[in-house]
Design a protein around this motif. Structure first.
Motif, mmCIF file in Angstrom:
data_model
loop_
_atom_site.group_PDB
_atom_site.id
_atom_site.type_symbol
_atom_site.label_atom_id
_atom_site.label_comp_id
_atom_site.label_asym_id
_atom_site.label_seq_id
_atom_site.Cartn_x
_atom_site.Cartn_y
_atom_site.Cartn_z
ATOM 1 N N ILE A 17 0.888 -1.172 0.000
ATOM 2 C CA ILE A 17 0.000 0.000 0.000
ATOM 3 C C ILE A 17 0.921 1.216 0.000
ATOM 4 O O ILE A 17 1.748 1.367 0.897
ATOM 5 C CB ILE A 17 -0.912 0.023 1.234
ATOM 6 N N ALA A 18 0.770 2.064 -1.019
ATOM 7 C CA ALA A 18 1.638 3.235 -1.143
ATOM 8 C C ALA A 18 0.788 4.496 -1.174
ATOM 9 O O ALA A 18 -0.031 4.677 -2.068
ATOM 10 C CB ALA A 18 2.491 3.128 -2.409
ATOM 11 N N GLY A 19 0.998 5.356 -0.208
ATOM 12 C CA GLY A 19 0.271 6.617 -0.142
ATOM 13 C C GLY A 19 1.176 7.767 -0.522
ATOM 14 O O GLY A 19 2.340 7.796 -0.136
ATOM 15 N N ALA A 20 0.624 8.712 -1.296
ATOM 16 C CA ALA A 20 1.424 9.857 -1.700
ATOM 17 C C ALA A 20 0.526 11.026 -2.062
ATOM 18 O O ALA A 20 -0.599 10.838 -2.537
ATOM 19 C CB ALA A 20 2.309 9.490 -2.891
ATOM 20 N N GLY A 21 1.044 12.212 -1.830
ATOM 21 C CA GLY A 21 0.324 13.427 -2.183
ATOM 22 C C GLY A 21 1.040 14.177 -3.286
ATOM 23 O O GLY A 21 2.127 13.783 -3.720
ATOM 24 N N GLY A 22 0.428 15.243 -3.743
ATOM 25 C CA GLY A 22 1.028 16.056 -4.799
ATOM 26 C C GLY A 22 1.206 15.265 -6.072
ATOM 27 O O GLY A 22 0.284 14.635 -6.570
ATOM 28 N N ALA A 23 2.421 15.251 -6.605
ATOM 29 C CA ALA A 23 2.711 14.538 -7.847
ATOM 30 C C ALA A 23 2.497 13.032 -7.704
ATOM 31 O O ALA A 23 2.224 12.350 -8.684
ATOM 32 C CB ALA A 23 4.141 14.823 -8.292
ATOM 33 N N ALA A 24 2.613 12.509 -6.508
ATOM 34 C CA ALA A 24 2.238 11.129 -6.151
ATOM 35 C C ALA A 24 2.841 10.063 -7.051
ATOM 36 O O ALA A 24 2.149 9.179 -7.539
ATOM 37 C CB ALA A 24 0.716 11.009 -6.089
ATOM 38 N N HIS A 25 4.134 10.103 -7.249
ATOM 39 C CA HIS A 25 4.789 9.107 -8.094
ATOM 40 C C HIS A 25 5.088 7.793 -7.378
ATOM 41 O O HIS A 25 5.352 6.783 -8.030
ATOM 42 C CB HIS A 25 6.097 9.677 -8.658
ATOM 43 N N LEU A 26 5.050 7.778 -6.051
ATOM 44 C CA LEU A 26 5.468 6.597 -5.294
ATOM 45 C C LEU A 26 4.733 5.318 -5.689
ATOM 46 O O LEU A 26 5.378 4.314 -5.993
ATOM 47 C CB LEU A 26 5.349 6.866 -3.790
ATOM 48 N N PRO A 27 3.392 5.278 -5.710
ATOM 49 C CA PRO A 27 2.728 4.015 -6.044
ATOM 50 C C PRO A 27 3.113 3.477 -7.425
ATOM 51 O O PRO A 27 3.420 2.287 -7.578
ATOM 52 C CB PRO A 27 1.242 4.357 -5.975
ATOM 53 N N GLY A 28 3.118 4.323 -8.419
ATOM 54 C CA GLY A 28 3.438 3.883 -9.768
ATOM 55 C C GLY A 28 4.876 3.438 -9.939
ATOM 56 O O GLY A 28 5.169 2.442 -10.606
ATOM 57 N N MET A 29 5.788 4.171 -9.334
ATOM 58 C CA MET A 29 7.196 3.785 -9.424
ATOM 59 C C MET A 29 7.440 2.459 -8.716
ATOM 60 O O MET A 29 8.166 1.600 -9.225
ATOM 61 C CB MET A 29 8.091 4.882 -8.845
ATOM 62 N N VAL A 30 6.818 2.266 -7.563
ATOM 63 C CA VAL A 30 6.963 0.988 -6.857
ATOM 64 C C VAL A 30 6.367 -0.136 -7.703
ATOM 65 O O VAL A 30 6.972 -1.203 -7.853
ATOM 66 C CB VAL A 30 6.325 1.066 -5.454
ATOM 67 N N ALA A 31 5.208 0.101 -8.292
ATOM 68 C CA ALA A 31 4.576 -0.918 -9.140
ATOM 69 C C ALA A 31 5.461 -1.286 -10.328
ATOM 70 O O ALA A 31 5.449 -2.433 -10.784
ATOM 71 C CB ALA A 31 3.209 -0.430 -9.615
ATOM 72 N N SER A 32 6.237 -0.328 -10.818
ATOM 73 C CA SER A 32 7.106 -0.615 -11.958
ATOM 74 C C SER A 32 8.300 -1.488 -11.574
ATOM 75 O O SER A 32 8.954 -2.050 -12.445
ATOM 76 C CB SER A 32 7.605 0.693 -12.592
ATOM 77 N N LEU A 33 8.560 -1.618 -10.284
ATOM 78 C CA LEU A 33 9.740 -2.327 -9.801
ATOM 79 C C LEU A 33 9.445 -3.675 -9.148
ATOM 80 O O LEU A 33 10.371 -4.366 -8.735
ATOM 81 C CB LEU A 33 10.483 -1.447 -8.787
ATOM 82 N N THR A 34 8.171 -4.046 -9.026
ATOM 83 C CA THR A 34 7.816 -5.294 -8.347
ATOM 84 C C THR A 34 6.666 -5.977 -9.072
ATOM 85 O O THR A 34 5.890 -5.328 -9.770
ATOM 86 C CB THR A 34 7.435 -5.037 -6.871
ATOM 87 N N HIS A 35 6.567 -7.288 -8.873
ATOM 88 C CA HIS A 35 5.419 -8.032 -9.412
ATOM 89 C C HIS A 35 4.257 -8.054 -8.416
ATOM 90 O O HIS A 35 3.163 -8.493 -8.751
ATOM 91 C CB HIS A 35 5.831 -9.473 -9.750
ATOM 92 N N LEU A 36 4.480 -7.568 -7.198
ATOM 93 C CA LEU A 36 3.429 -7.573 -6.175
ATOM 94 C C LEU A 36 2.321 -6.584 -6.528
ATOM 95 O O LEU A 36 2.580 -5.560 -7.162
ATOM 96 C CB LEU A 36 4.009 -7.189 -4.816
ATOM 97 N N PRO A 37 1.082 -6.856 -6.088
ATOM 98 C CA PRO A 37 0.034 -5.858 -6.266
ATOM 99 C C PRO A 37 0.331 -4.620 -5.426
ATOM 100 O O PRO A 37 0.769 -4.726 -4.282
ATOM 101 C CB PRO A 37 -1.238 -6.547 -5.764
ATOM 102 N N VAL A 38 0.103 -3.466 -6.023
ATOM 103 C CA VAL A 38 0.305 -2.189 -5.338
ATOM 104 C C VAL A 38 -1.034 -1.468 -5.299
ATOM 105 O O VAL A 38 -1.715 -1.345 -6.316
ATOM 106 C CB VAL A 38 1.365 -1.315 -6.052
ATOM 107 N N ILE A 39 -1.386 -1.011 -4.109
ATOM 108 C CA ILE A 39 -2.610 -0.233 -3.914
ATOM 109 C C ILE A 39 -2.192 1.195 -3.614
ATOM 110 O O ILE A 39 -1.472 1.445 -2.650
ATOM 111 C CB ILE A 39 -3.452 -0.796 -2.754
ATOM 112 N N GLY A 40 -2.636 2.125 -4.434
ATOM 113 C CA GLY A 40 -2.277 3.519 -4.264
ATOM 114 C C GLY A 40 -3.325 4.282 -3.471
ATOM 115 O O GLY A 40 -4.520 4.125 -3.711
ATOM 116 N N VAL A 41 -2.863 5.078 -2.537
ATOM 117 C CA VAL A 41 -3.731 5.947 -1.752
ATOM 118 C C VAL A 41 -3.369 7.390 -2.069
ATOM 119 O O VAL A 41 -2.316 7.877 -1.638
ATOM 120 C CB VAL A 41 -3.578 5.704 -0.233
ATOM 121 N N PRO A 42 -4.218 8.088 -2.830
ATOM 122 C CA PRO A 42 -3.952 9.506 -3.051
ATOM 123 C C PRO A 42 -4.194 10.283 -1.757
ATOM 124 O O PRO A 42 -5.221 10.100 -1.101
ATOM 125 C CB PRO A 42 -4.957 9.910 -4.125
#
Length: 165
Positions: free
Chosen positions: A63-88
């Motif tokens: 679970i990756a939470g980020a504000g503003g430009a919020a690149h954390l969830p997408g960048m993490v998803a690009s680096l792992t096969h695990l499911p990533v849930i983004g929290v704006p």
């Protein structure tokens, strides 16, 4: 918490007031988790290491939470096969949260990020538990009890409002 199955990460400690909801519901549902700060912009090496090593450490969902430009969830998803849930997260420098929502939601094909509503870390925690429940019967039971409790609360509210006891 011996063997975390869910990693909760956020771009800044200031996001904890939102992301704590994910931790709280995971605890309630009996899902072990870890929680830390990983910034896509200020600590990219930490982000790369976290994402690349998560599965090897036994995590099943991030679970990756980020504000503003919020690149954390997408960048993490690009680096792992695990499911990533983004929290704006609606942050102090946010455009009413829309920047965060769109940054997490509008991922290119091949790099999916499940996205919950603005500041909805609790829903992210529930979704993570549902994913883990596909291989854990105890979590299934905990989720059923959790949802039954939600139903009871609504029914009690309806009775109260309608003047019935």
């Amino acid at each position: 918490m011996n063997h975390p199955k869910v990693g909760i990460i956020m771009g800044s400690k200031s996001d904890l007031h939102v992301m704590q909801d994910a931790a709280d519901v995971l605890k309630e549902l009996g899902v072990d988790y870890e929680i830390t700060v990983v910034s896509a912009h200020r600590t990219p090496d930490r982000m790369f290491t976290y994402a690349r090593e998560a599965a090897g450490r036994g995590l099943k969902v991030i679970i990756a939470g980020a504000g503003g430009a919020a690149h954390l969830p997408g960048m993490v998803a690009s680096l792992t096969h695990l499911p990533v849930i983004g929290v704006p997260v609606k942050s102090s420098n946010s455009i009413d949260g829309w920047d965060s929502i769109l940054s997490i939601l509008q991922m290119p094909n091949g790099i999916p990020v499940a996205t919950v509503a603005l500041n909805a870390a609790k829903n992210a925690g529930i979704l993570a538990a549902q994913i883990i429940s596909t291989a854990d019967e105890q979590i299934v039971k905990n989720l059923i009890a959790f949802k039954d409790d939600l139903k009871k609360k609504v029914e009690e509210s309806a009775k109260e409002m309608e003047g019935r006891d």
